[in-house]
Design an enzyme around this catalytic site. Structure first.
Site, short mmCIF file in Angstrom:
data_model
loop_
_atom_site.label_atom_id
_atom_site.label_comp_id
_atom_site.label_asym_id
_atom_site.label_seq_id
_atom_site.Cartn_x
_atom_site.Cartn_y
_atom_site.Cartn_z
N ILE A 609 -5.81 -5.88 -7.33
CA ILE A 609 -6.26 -4.77 -6.78
C ILE A 609 -7.66 -4.71 -6.28
CG2 ILE A 609 -4.58 -3.48 -8.17
CD1 ILE A 609 -6.85 -2.66 -10.13
N GLY A 612 -14.05 -10.06 -5.63
CA GLY A 612 -15.35 -10.11 -5.06
C GLY A 612 -15.92 -11.60 -4.93
N GLY A 613 -17.04 -11.86 -4.85
CA GLY A 613 -17.32 -13.25 -4.35
C GLY A 613 -16.86 -14.43 -5.26
N HIS A 614 -16.82 -13.88 -6.59
CA HIS A 614 -16.46 -14.87 -7.76
C HIS A 614 -15.35 -14.26 -8.81
CE1 HIS A 614 -19.61 -17.16 -6.06
NE2 HIS A 614 -20.25 -16.30 -6.00
N LYS A 632 -10.18 -8.41 -15.24
CA LYS A 632 -11.08 -9.11 -14.26
C LYS A 632 -11.13 -10.53 -14.79
CE LYS A 632 -16.14 -9.05 -12.86
NZ LYS A 632 -17.30 -8.27 -13.17
N ASP A 731 -27.36 -4.03 -10.52
CA ASP A 731 -26.72 -3.94 -9.09
C ASP A 731 -25.80 -2.70 -9.17
OD1 ASP A 731 -25.45 -5.16 -7.05
OD2 ASP A 731 -24.04 -6.31 -8.15
#
Length: 868
Positions: A609, A612-614, A632, A731
């Site tokens: 769903i 991201g980058g990693h 995740k 972030d």
């Protein structure tokens, strides 16, 4: 003849049956025509029998007549209002469930015409207005769910007429006023959930009459007064949550009679007095939260009898005395938080027997003596904080805690050398802090093994020798503080020191190198040669004085040797021993692991769903209880030392320190060479960034957007002002703000978060997302809470504009107000009225205060919360 009569009867009754069903069908079709979302109700048409429509159940009466008895339309994405439904045309409805939709408007008073209703489910919608007093006419109702709406006003006293009610859930609204004392008339209640509202006044003692109650949730309101003694009558209670209120006075000893309790949450109040010893009777207790109160006295040793306890949090009270050694009997405990009290004495060696312990926080007390070597047996330990005490020595056996990610021993009275066995702590991630002690000797070369470590603080000690060149192997290191020691020689030319600041090295003996502010090593050598003659004169004079002193000392030593004999004491040196991390809090970890693999078909892409980058995020619905989780999964590059693995461990460590309604809830994690994933609560609306980009942004009116701002502000304020040490997220972006079905916001993704160390400069490598990063980080790398404040200012404008503000960040505040109101305010929703315009102007003002280029002029998040 009988056949003929029966035929004639059927001919007579058939129009009545058809008439009954027709009127019900017409009522439902009319309501459907007013709904903005109709596709899920495509079967609702005249070509299909009404009893076969989606979500409709009928029942035969007298074997001939059919009536609609159940409407079940939850999770259909329906948008519209209830007042278009003719309730009088559906008199036989027993179950009415339209939960988890987008139904707006008020609850019509005419809903009382559902006189046979036993179940009413309106939860998780966007209903507003008051709860109508006419709801008291639903005298057959057993379950009433109104939680997760925008209802305001008081709880109507007429609710006491619902004497068959077993479940009452009104949480996550804006209800105010006092809890009606006549709830005591609802003696069949099993669950009362009123949390996250604006309720005030005291807890009615009459609640003690609800003896069937198993769950009482009153947390996150403005309740005051003392905990009623009558609660001791609730002997079937399993969960009692009163946290985040203004409750004062003692904890009633009668709570010890609630022997079925599994979770007791009384934190964040003003409770005083001692912890009752008869809490020992709560042998089923799993979680005990008493932190952030004014409790005094000692920790009752009787707590050790709560052998099912997994969480004990007594942080931030006025507890004194010694830590009971009997806590070593808590064989199932995962977390012990005792910090910020006035505890004294030694750390009990018995704590070393707690094999399931993940976190131990004893910081900010008055503990003395040695750190017991038995703590080295805690192989599952992830975080150990015993800073700010009066401890004197640290054992090398701590090097056996190979899963540690944070070790804080700062601000004690530790003596001796840094144990070389600390090099075994290869999972240390966020912090190794030995600062402000009396440690001597050289920096161990074995510290070079800590390749995942990001912050190393050895400052304010008496360390000698040179800085080891091997520290260059610490590829993940972002800050290192070696100041206030007796180090000498050149600062190694390694990556970590290329952007280093002088303050990392100040107040040492003779350090030199290319660091700005330090003398160059070449100049240091020349100065040494040039002053040789002058120093020779001083040396000769010093030698003469030393010779005289040495002679006197030798004469005294000869006398001493002949006058007494001395025995040498043997020194015992221990040897270390080495020990897949997996943890699911409040669940059977292995069982959940297997269910996640089955639910996602071993992380098949169709369940993904977000990515991201990693990392990728998967939706997992666990059978058979339909628990929905967000998993995740970290996409590892090559091995445990990758940056992604570091962010993974940092996220675990940071988020397990936090318990707040606006922080994404972490259920657990898995860490092995093959898999690294975090298991979170599932947030139905996903992230704010994607909502603002989609058609769903229409649902975010100005009121909801303001609530989201406040949710995020409250979360950041908690990180900055209520956590010790303070936490900087680093972030804060719209992609890291998750929304549940009620649009309640939670901050997620703590992969770059940092703990701010007191009395430290807190330098850090640049982290964050372009467009949200505070400008000072581009040239100072100094990390403070004000970096998050800047990012929050960007979020505020993004919510107002419906997109990232971009170049608007560079305008003056006066220009910004004018431009945003005229041209940039999100045009997809209804233009704000005059009263709302004034609120928006205030929000813009706050946003640009947060975006001030001078960090010192930005408000704190606490000030922002009070202003929104």
């Amino acid at each position: 003849m009988r056949v003929i009569l029966l035929f004639l009867a059927l001919l007579f009754l058939l129009p009545l049956v058809q008439s009954s069903l027709t009127s019900q069908a017409q009522a439902l079709l009319h309501w459907k025509s007013t709904l903005q979302t109709q596709q899920p109700l495509s079967s609702w048409n005249l070509h299909v029998h009404p009893c076969n429509w989606t979500g409709i159940t009928c029942r035969d009466t007298n074997k001939i007549r059919q009536v609609v008895t159940k409407i079940h339309l939850s999770h259909k994405g329906l948008a519209g209002k209830l007042d278009a439904l003719n309730f009088s045309a559906l008199p036989s409805i027993r179950i009415f469930n339209i939960s988890h939709n987008k139904i707006s408007g008020v609850i019509p008073p005419s809903i009382c015409l559902f006189s046979k209703l036993t179940y009413l489910g309106l939860q998780d919608n966007v209903l507003s207005g008051l709860i109508p007093p006419s709801i008291g006419n639903l005298t057959n109702i057993r379950e009433l769910y109104l939680w997760g709406n925008n209802l305001f006003g008081s709880i109507p006293p007429e609710i006491d007429k619902l004497t068959h009610l077993t479940y009452l859930a009104l949480s996550n609204n804006f209800l105010s006023g006092e809890i009606p004392s006549n709830l005591a008339n609802l003696t069949n209640l099993i669950l009362v959930d009123l949390n996250i509202n604006n309720l005030s006044g005291s807890i009615p003692p009459e609640i003690g009459k609800l003896t069937h109650l198993t769950l009482l949730q009153l947390q996150e309101n403005f309740l005051c007064g003392e905990i009623p003694i009558n609660l001791e009558n609730l002997t079937n209670l399993v969960d009692l949550y009163l946290w985040n209120n203004n409750i004062f006075g003692p904890i009633p000893p009668g709570i010890g009679k609630l022997r079925q309790l599994k979770s007791l949450g009384l934190e964040n109040n003003f409770l005083s007095g001692e912890i009752p010893t008869n809490l020992e009777n709560l042998t089923n207790l799993v979680e005990l939260y008493l932190h952030n109160n004014s409790l005094s006295g000692s920790i009752p040793p009787e707590i050790s009898r709560l052998t099912n306890l997994t969480m004990l949090d007594l942080t931030k009270n006025f507890l004194s005395g010694e830590i009971p050694s009997s806590l070593g009997n808590l064989s199932n405990i995962n977390v012990i938080y005792l910090s910020s009290n006035s505890l004294s004495g030694i750390i009990p060696a018995e704590l070393g027997g707690l094999k399931r312990l993940i976190e131990l926080d004893l910081a900010h007390n008055n503990l003395i003596g040695n750190v017991p070597k038995e703590l080295g047996m805690l192989s599952a330990l992830i975080s150990l904080d015993i800073s700010s005490n009066n401890l004197t020595s640290v054992p090398e056996e701590l090097g056996n805690c190979v899963n540690l990610q944070l070790l804080n021993l700062s601000n004690n009275r530790l003596i001796g050398k840094i144990p070389s066995h600390f090099g075994n702590l290869v999972h240390l991630l966020d912090l190794l802090d030995l600062s402000t002690n009396f440690l001597t000797g050289e920096i161990p070369l074995t510290l070079a093994h800590l390749t995942m470590l990001q912050n190393l603080n050895l400052s304010h000690n008496n360390l000698t020798g040179q800085i080891p060149l091997s520290l260059g192997d610490l590829s993940s290191l972002s800050t290192i503080d070696l100041s206030y020691n007796q180090l000498e020689g050149p600062v190694p030319d390694i990556k970590i020191f290329h952007k280093a600041q002088e303050r990392w090295f100040i107040h040492n003996t003779n350090l030199c190198g290319t660091i700005q502010g330090l003398p160059s090593c070449d100049a240091f050598v020349k100065d040494t040669v040039g002053s040789t003659r002058h120093r020779m004169v001083k040396l000769i004079a010093t030698l003469i004085c030393c010779a005289a002193l040495l002679t006197s000392f030798l004469l005294w030593l000869i006398y001493l040797l002949y006058s007494r004999k001395r025995k040498a004491k043997p020194v015992h040196i221990g040897s270390p021993s080495r020990g897949e991390m997996f943890s699911m809090w409040n669940f059977d970890g292995r069982d959940v692991y297997e269910k996640i693999i089955r639910a996602t078909e071993n992380f098949d892409e169709k369940y993904c769903i977000g990515s991201g980058g990693h990392a990728r995020v998967y939706k997992a619905i666990l059978e058979p209880d339909n628990l929905t989780l967000a998993v995740k999964k970290i996409m590892l590059a090559s091995g445990e030392s990758s940056l992604d693995a570091e962010a993974f461990h940092r996220e675990i460590h940071t988020i397990t320190h936090i318990r707040h309604r606006n922080i994404a809830k972490l259920y657990g994690y898995c860490s092995s060479p093959q898999n690294k994933y975090l298991v979170y609560k599932y947030y139905e609306k996903r992230d704010l960034h994607n909502i603002l980009k989609s058609e769903e942004a229409i649902e975010l009116d100005w009121a909801k957007r303001k609530v989201i701002m406040r949710d995020v502000a409250c979360a950041l304020s908690h990180l900055h002002h209520d956590c010790y040490p303070p936490i900087v997220h680093r972030d804060v972006t719209s992609k890291n703000i998750l929304l549940n079905s009620e649009f309640i916001a939670s901050i997620s993704d703590f992969g770059t978060a940092k703990f701010l160390k007191p009395e430290s400069s807190n330098w850090s490598m640049l982290a964050g997302t372009c467009g949200y990063i505070a400008p000072e980080l581009a040239y100072t790398m100094r990390m403070t809470e004000k970096c998050d404040v800047y990012s929050f200012g960007v979020i505020m404008l993004e919510l107002l504009m419906g997109k990232h503000p971009g170049d608007m960040l560079n305008l003056s505040s006066s220009d910004q107000k004018e431009i945003i109101l005229q041209d940039v305010l999100d045009q997809r929703i209804e233009p704000p009225r005059e009263q709302v315009i004034n609120e928006i102007l205030k929000i813009i003002q706050i946003a640009y205060e947060c975006l001030n280029n001078n960090p010192s002029l930005r408000p704190t998040m606490q000030e922002v919360v009070n202003s929104i």
